[in-house]
Design an enzyme around this catalytic site. Structure first.
Site, PDB file in Angstrom:
ATOM      1  N   ALA A  43     131.627  12.075 -42.246  1.00 27.81           N
ATOM      2  CA  ALA A  43     130.865  13.329 -42.151  1.00 27.81           C
ATOM      3  C   ALA A  43     129.831  13.199 -41.041  1.00 27.81           C
ATOM      4  O   ALA A  43     129.127  12.183 -40.956  1.00 27.81           O
ATOM      5  CB  ALA A  43     130.161  13.619 -43.477  1.00 27.81           C
ATOM      6  N   LYS A 105     116.110   2.858 -47.718  1.00 27.63           N
ATOM      7  CA  LYS A 105     115.057   2.228 -48.540  1.00 27.63           C
ATOM      8  C   LYS A 105     114.131   3.247 -49.181  1.00 27.63           C
ATOM      9  O   LYS A 105     113.676   3.075 -50.309  1.00 27.63           O
ATOM     10  CB  LYS A 105     114.262   1.215 -47.705  1.00 27.63           C
ATOM     11  CG  LYS A 105     113.603   1.815 -46.494  1.00 27.63           C
ATOM     12  CD  LYS A 105     113.860   1.038 -45.226  1.00 27.63           C
ATOM     13  CE  LYS A 105     115.321   1.106 -44.844  1.00 27.63           C
ATOM     14  NZ  LYS A 105     115.617   0.828 -43.450  1.00 27.63           N
ATOM     15  N   ASP A 201     107.126   1.679 -44.662  1.00 32.85           N
ATOM     16  CA  ASP A 201     108.503   1.185 -44.520  1.00 32.85           C
ATOM     17  C   ASP A 201     108.607  -0.186 -45.209  1.00 32.85           C
ATOM     18  O   ASP A 201     109.534  -0.428 -45.995  1.00 32.85           O
ATOM     19  CB  ASP A 201     108.868   1.087 -43.030  1.00 32.85           C
ATOM     20  CG  ASP A 201     110.225   0.446 -42.826  1.00 32.85           C
ATOM     21  OD1 ASP A 201     111.246   1.131 -43.027  1.00 32.85           O
ATOM     22  OD2 ASP A 201     110.273  -0.763 -42.501  1.00 32.85           O
ATOM     23  N   LYS A 205     110.624  -1.416 -48.936  1.00 32.19           N
ATOM     24  CA  LYS A 205     111.455  -2.616 -49.066  1.00 32.19           C
ATOM     25  C   LYS A 205     110.876  -3.553 -50.135  1.00 32.19           C
ATOM     26  O   LYS A 205     111.620  -4.162 -50.914  1.00 32.19           O
ATOM     27  CB  LYS A 205     111.547  -3.320 -47.707  1.00 32.19           C
ATOM     28  CG  LYS A 205     112.247  -2.457 -46.647  1.00 32.19           C
ATOM     29  CD  LYS A 205     112.036  -2.992 -45.239  1.00 32.19           C
ATOM     30  CE  LYS A 205     112.663  -2.074 -44.195  1.00 32.19           C
ATOM     31  NZ  LYS A 205     112.276  -2.426 -42.815  1.00 32.19           N
TER      32      LYS A 205
HETATM   33  N1  HSE Z   1     111.727   0.615 -38.468  1.00 31.04           N
HETATM   34  C1  HSE Z   1     111.996  -0.533 -39.266  1.00 31.04           C
HETATM   35  C2  HSE Z   1     111.421  -1.772 -38.589  1.00 31.04           C
HETATM   36  C3  HSE Z   1     113.449  -0.751 -39.539  1.00 31.04           C
HETATM   37  O1  HSE Z   1     110.760  -1.657 -37.567  1.00 31.04           O
HETATM   38  O2  HSE Z   1     111.601  -2.865 -39.115  1.00 31.04           O
HETATM   39  C4  HSE Z   1     113.970   0.219 -40.539  1.00 31.04           C
HETATM   40  O3  HSE Z   1     113.394   0.012 -41.792  1.00 31.04           O
END
Ligand code: HSE
Length: 429
Positions: A43, A105, A201, A205
């Site tokens: 897709a 994530k 971010d 994680k």
């Molecule tokens: N933008 C993230 C990083 C990778 O700089 O590690 C994606 O999670």
């Protein structure tokens, strides 16, 4: 040999990498897995967009539902991004009995509890190796490699962009805005680097790792997250003089009462620690188990090929699950855990940089406030300066609960002799 059909939802950077790598190493994979993996549906958002790979005619569709519903697709790979749309895809695919693979994530951090509840109800696995630390196989390591351990602590560098920026600030002595511009010019930072810089971010994680390690889905509202914007070249220099590097570190650990700590902060890492020399866009994790002891993982946490490598390892596992009808290592609630420690109860050493008037009695006032909060100072730097009006005052603080440190800092900031912002950073222990 049995063939297993794959549906890709999304053919952006990672989707293209998965497509290309599957073509490149198809024979190797077939030999190792004992099954043939074949992409049968893809897709895309725009059917006529230019692409660097050319799937066979008829494979492409501009509706993700076509991919999920195709009876020839046995495994769905979600590479769309966002939250609502991929969540709908997960629900549809899992209810249809199809394993789903994702690198999303943010989706797992926000909706993990619901996704894994559904996956358990319908008894269909979800795989997400690409969601944490890109090419480093940390999810499989925690799920399988460390299955016999209580995980005592994870200290991890999980965001390549912020690690690159802090590394450049350290090497070149430049300040944050210049290092960010450089990261963007070199294509390391996302067009919108907000989540990289503000720590979220890495926090997404960390939530995934903490949930796997401790057996309950961690609520993102209980995670203490700070970004790297406030770190200056001056902090990096002071930290170096004191024997530390500054890194954006995710800390995930349990205390003796099985309460867990999940936080992401710019952190002073002792120069002798295994995470200290991790520079540039690399990620690294130090995982401590009660049986295995300390382990170290290092590699690229982002980018087309490392992420594709993670997705392909999930494809192999999903294919084996289909073929064997067996049990997958999923998210299994376990242990006595279930509670995150309030941020104010977390105990750490701290680095505090103030800008103060250069006159007698200032250090005594600051030390006095710390003393009334029962907070000890382990060292002080107050460099000589020719600016007669204000000078930096750097204090290294002995282990103290964050709540007490925060209360003391509020009082210190109200002192007439304190000028400008106060920078408080955590010390890795
Ligand atoms: N933008 C993230 C990083 C990778 O700089 O590690 C994606 O999670």
């Amino acid at each position: 040999m049995q063939k297993i059909g794959i549906g890709l939802a999304g053919l952006g950077t990672v989707g293209t990498g998965v497509y290309r790598s599957l073509m490149q190493n198809n024979l190797l994979l077939t030999e190792r897995v004992g099954l043939e993996l074949e992409i049968r549906r893809i897709a895309v958002r725009n059917l006529s967009a230019p692409r660097s790979v050319q799937p066979a005619p008829g494979i492409l569709s501009d509706r993700w539902e076509t991919v999920v519903d195709d009876p020839n697709v046995g495994i769905v790979v979600e590479l769309i991004g966002g939250i609502d749309l991929p969540f709908a895809l997960f629900q549809r695919a899992l209810k249809a009995g199809k394993p789903v693979i994702t690198g999303n994530k943010a989706l797992l951090a926000e909706k993990g509890a619901q996704i894994f509840e559904l996956a358990a109800d319908v008894n269909v696995p979800v795989f997400f190796e690409a969601a944490v630390a890109g090419g480093i196989p940390i999810i499989k390591s925690i799920r399988e490699g460390f299955i016999g351990n209580h995980l005592q602590a994870i200290h991890a560098i999980l965001n390549g962009t912020s690690n690159y920026i802090l590394s450049r600030m350290t090497e070149a002595g430049i300040d944050f805005p210049e290092a960010l511009q450089e990261a963007q010019a070199n294509g390391y930072a996302e067009a919108d680097p907000t989540l990289d810089i503000n720590g979220w971010d890495a926090a997404h994680k960390a939530i995934i790792l903490a949930s796997l390690a401790y057996g309950f889905w961690v609520d993102s509202r209980l995670v203490h997250v700070e970004g790297i914007e406030k770190v200056s070249a001056a902090d990096i220099r002071f930290a170096q003089d004191l024997g530390y590097r500054i890194k954006l570190v995710a800390t995930i650990r349990a205390d003796s009462n099985s309460s867990i700590e999940v936080r992401v902060n710019p952190t002073l890492v002792p120069q002798g620690h295994v995470l200290a020399p991790v520079n540039g866009v690399f990620n690294a994790l130090m995982v401590r188990g009660d049986i295995v002891g300390d382990t170290l993982f290092y590699g690229r946490g982002a980018g087309q090929d490392p992420t594709a490598s993670a997705v392909i390892s999930d494809l192999a596992q999903a294919a084996i699950w289909i073929d064997s009808g067996g049990k997958a290592f999923g998210f299994t609630p376990h242990g006595l855990y279930g509670k995150c420690l309030p941020i104010d109860d977390l105990v750490s050493g701290f680095y505090l940089r103030l800008t103060v008037d250069d006159r007698p009695g200032v250090l005594a006032q600051v030390a006095g406030i710390l003393g009334t909060h029962d907070i000890g100072i382990s060292s002080v730097i107050q460099p000589e300066t020719h600016d007669a009006t204000a000078v930096p005052l750097v204090l290294m603080i002995h282990n103290a609960p964050f709540g007490r440190m925060r209360a003391a800092l509020e009082e210190i900031k109200r002192l007439a002799c304190v000028k400008g912002p106060a920078i408080l950073l955590w010390i890795l222990s």
